[in-house]
Motif scaffolding. Structure first.
Motif, PDB file in Angstrom:
ATOM      1  N   THR A  33       0.833  -1.213   0.000  1.00 47.87           N
ATOM      2  CA  THR A  33       0.000   0.000   0.000  1.00 47.87           C
ATOM      3  C   THR A  33       0.861   1.253   0.000  1.00 47.87           C
ATOM      4  OG1 THR A  33      -1.856  -1.072   1.114  1.00 47.87           O
ATOM      5  CG2 THR A  33      -1.694   1.318   1.343  1.00 47.87           C
ATOM      6  N   SER A  34       1.936   1.244   0.760  1.00 48.39           N
ATOM      7  CA  SER A  34       2.833   2.400   0.807  1.00 48.39           C
ATOM      8  C   SER A  34       4.274   1.919   0.841  1.00 48.39           C
ATOM      9  CB  SER A  34       2.533   3.276   2.029  1.00 48.39           C
ATOM     10  OG  SER A  34       2.674   2.534   3.225  1.00 48.39           O
ATOM     11  N   THR A  94       8.561   3.335   1.044  1.00 49.59           N
ATOM     12  CA  THR A  94       9.564   4.386   1.196  1.00 49.59           C
ATOM     13  C   THR A  94      10.925   3.712   1.221  1.00 49.59           C
ATOM     14  OG1 THR A  94      10.135   6.415   2.418  1.00 49.59           O
ATOM     15  CG2 THR A  94       9.630   4.452   3.727  1.00 49.59           C
ATOM     16  N   LYS A 141       0.443   4.691   5.480  1.00 48.23           N
ATOM     17  CA  LYS A 141       1.409   5.693   5.030  1.00 48.23           C
ATOM     18  C   LYS A 141       2.717   5.455   5.764  1.00 48.23           C
ATOM     19  CE  LYS A 141      -1.814   9.494   4.010  1.00 48.23           C
ATOM     20  NZ  LYS A 141      -2.137  10.923   4.322  1.00 48.23           N
ATOM     21  N   MET A 146       6.977   6.916   5.645  1.00 44.35           N
ATOM     22  CA  MET A 146       7.847   7.925   5.033  1.00 44.35           C
ATOM     23  C   MET A 146       9.176   7.982   5.794  1.00 44.35           C
ATOM     24  SD  MET A 146       7.080  11.979   4.356  1.00 44.35           S
ATOM     25  CE  MET A 146       7.383  12.484   6.058  1.00 44.35           C
ATOM     26  N   ALA A 151       4.986   7.198  10.245  1.00 43.08           N
ATOM     27  CA  ALA A 151       3.884   6.362   9.774  1.00 43.08           C
ATOM     28  C   ALA A 151       2.603   6.810  10.461  1.00 43.08           C
ATOM     29  CB  ALA A 151       4.159   4.885  10.077  1.00 43.08           C
ATOM     30  N   THR A 173       3.411  11.541   3.722  1.00 43.01           N
ATOM     31  CA  THR A 173       2.877  11.290   2.394  1.00 43.01           C
ATOM     32  C   THR A 173       2.847   9.789   2.112  1.00 43.01           C
ATOM     33  OG1 THR A 173       5.070  11.571   1.417  1.00 43.01           O
ATOM     34  CG2 THR A 173       3.655  13.517   1.541  1.00 43.01           C
ATOM     35  N   GLN A 174       2.141   9.419   1.048  1.00 42.56           N
ATOM     36  CA  GLN A 174       1.982   8.010   0.691  1.00 42.56           C
ATOM     37  C   GLN A 174       2.250   7.836  -0.787  1.00 42.56           C
ATOM     38  OE1 GLN A 174      -0.715   6.763  -1.355  1.00 42.56           O
ATOM     39  NE2 GLN A 174      -0.072   4.636  -1.231  1.00 42.56           N
ATOM     40  N   THR A 175       2.992   6.785  -1.127  1.00 44.04           N
ATOM     41  CA  THR A 175       3.170   6.403  -2.523  1.00 44.04           C
ATOM     42  C   THR A 175       3.330   4.887  -2.591  1.00 44.04           C
ATOM     43  OG1 THR A 175       4.504   6.692  -4.534  1.00 44.04           O
ATOM     44  CG2 THR A 175       5.686   6.706  -2.442  1.00 44.04           C
ATOM     45  N   ASP A 176       2.871   4.301  -3.693  1.00 45.31           N
ATOM     46  CA  ASP A 176       3.022   2.859  -3.867  1.00 45.31           C
ATOM     47  C   ASP A 176       4.065   2.528  -4.926  1.00 45.31           C
ATOM     48  OD1 ASP A 176       1.745   3.573  -6.187  1.00 45.31           O
ATOM     49  OD2 ASP A 176      -0.025   2.340  -5.878  1.00 45.31           O
TER      50      ASP A 176
END
Length: 306
Positions: free
Chosen positions: A39-40, A42, A96, A98, A112, A148-151
């Motif tokens: 899901t996330s 980093t 999330k 990071m 998180a 922030t969140q990125t996959d």
């Protein structure tokens, strides 16, 4: 090809692989009992060994979990060197994650969310302290951290100075595709980075909304396209070489009223000369103005272009 050459070709490939230690692309599977794995994501050197590690959020089971996978000369490990299991049931830890050096020491920390609230896991020798520290949730606080969140991420887990990539697919148990730029004779598709886009009723036509970014594991030049539907072509202009996304029209955009949350979802194609990838892009739609002097902030909905 002669018999001698047919024997020589695999020998050359084997020799090259030994000399340059090409990592194989990796389909990273979730640990037991994990779900929504990927899901996330980093990255950072969390175990202080000089290689970039991958941190994966899996918020779907129990209270959620975070897994740390070590980078190394042979590429990313397929087993985590550390797991952080949620301290709160249904906490969605890992929604999330990071990387951050919060306290400025020699150890990389991890921010998180748990139930949407921000927490900090301090870096220690060899990894992360699993005991969380509560962070301020008020953006006006001087030590507030926006997590922030990125996959999907670009990183160099094998330290060869080629930029590799990882993409999370969190449906079900989830999994992650790790693609190495130096994998021999494998032509991987390009990867698009997440874009932050917002549109308001008063956004002028002709506004550059974003510069879309991506990378190709083989280093090929990227070309951007919009799908040929009117909802896309008449709403946006997309520069094929720079990824510059410009607002042309708002006729197909339905802005939310007061108290509503909406997100506009549309598609773009990314092409590397051999592989064409359809990507989903989200734009935050902002409220109509309550009056001429007041602006009510951004919100989100799923409104698909079809």
């Amino acid at each position: 090809m002669s018999f001698a050459k047919s024997l020589l070709a695999p020998l050359l490939l084997m020799t090259a692989s030994l000399v340059y230690a090409f990592p194989d692309n990796l389909d990273l599977q979730p640990p037991a009992n994990a779900s929504a794995f990927g899901t996330s994501l980093t990255t950072g050197d969390f175990n202080q060994d000089g290689f970039t590690d991958l941190v994966v959020g899996a918020p779907g089971t129990g209270g959620g979990a975070i897994y740390l996978f070590a980078g190394g000369e042979a590429g990313l490990s397929d087993q985590p060197f550390e797991e952080i299991i949620s301290f709160e049931e249904n906490g969605e830890l890992g929604a999330k994650v990071m990387a951050i050096n919060f306290n400025g020491d020699d150890y990389l920390d991890l921010a998180a969310t748990v139930k949407g609230e921000p927490y900090l896991f301090l870096g220690v020798s060899g990894g992360i302290d699993p005991t969380p520290i509560t962070l301020p949730a008020d953006p006006s606080d001087p030590i507030y951290v926006e997590i922030t969140q990125t996959d999907r991420v670009a990183f160099d887990p094998d330290g060869d100075e080629y930029i590799d990539g990882a993409i999370g697919y969190p449906d079900g148990a989830g999994h992650i595709e790790v693609r190495y730029a130096d994998s021999p004779f494998v032509d991987d598709p390009p990867i698009m980075y997440p874009a932050e886009i917002s549109i308001a009723p008063e956004t002028p036509l002709g506004t550059i909304l974003a510069i879309l970014k991506g990378f190709d594991p083989e280093g090929e030049e990227l070309i951007w396209f919009l799908p040929p539907e009117a909802t896309h072509m008449e709403t946006f202009a997309l520069d094929p070489s720079t990824g510059e996304l410009t607002l042309l029209s708002k006729d197909y955009i339905e802005f939310p009223g007061l108290g509503e949350n909406t997100t506009l979802v549309f598609n773009v194609y990314l092409y590397d000369g051999n592989n064409m990838v359809l990507n989903t892009v989200e734009a935050d739609l902002k409220h109509e103005k309550a009056d001429a002097g007041e602006f009510i902030g951004p919100c989100f909905i799923k409104a698909l272009f079809n």
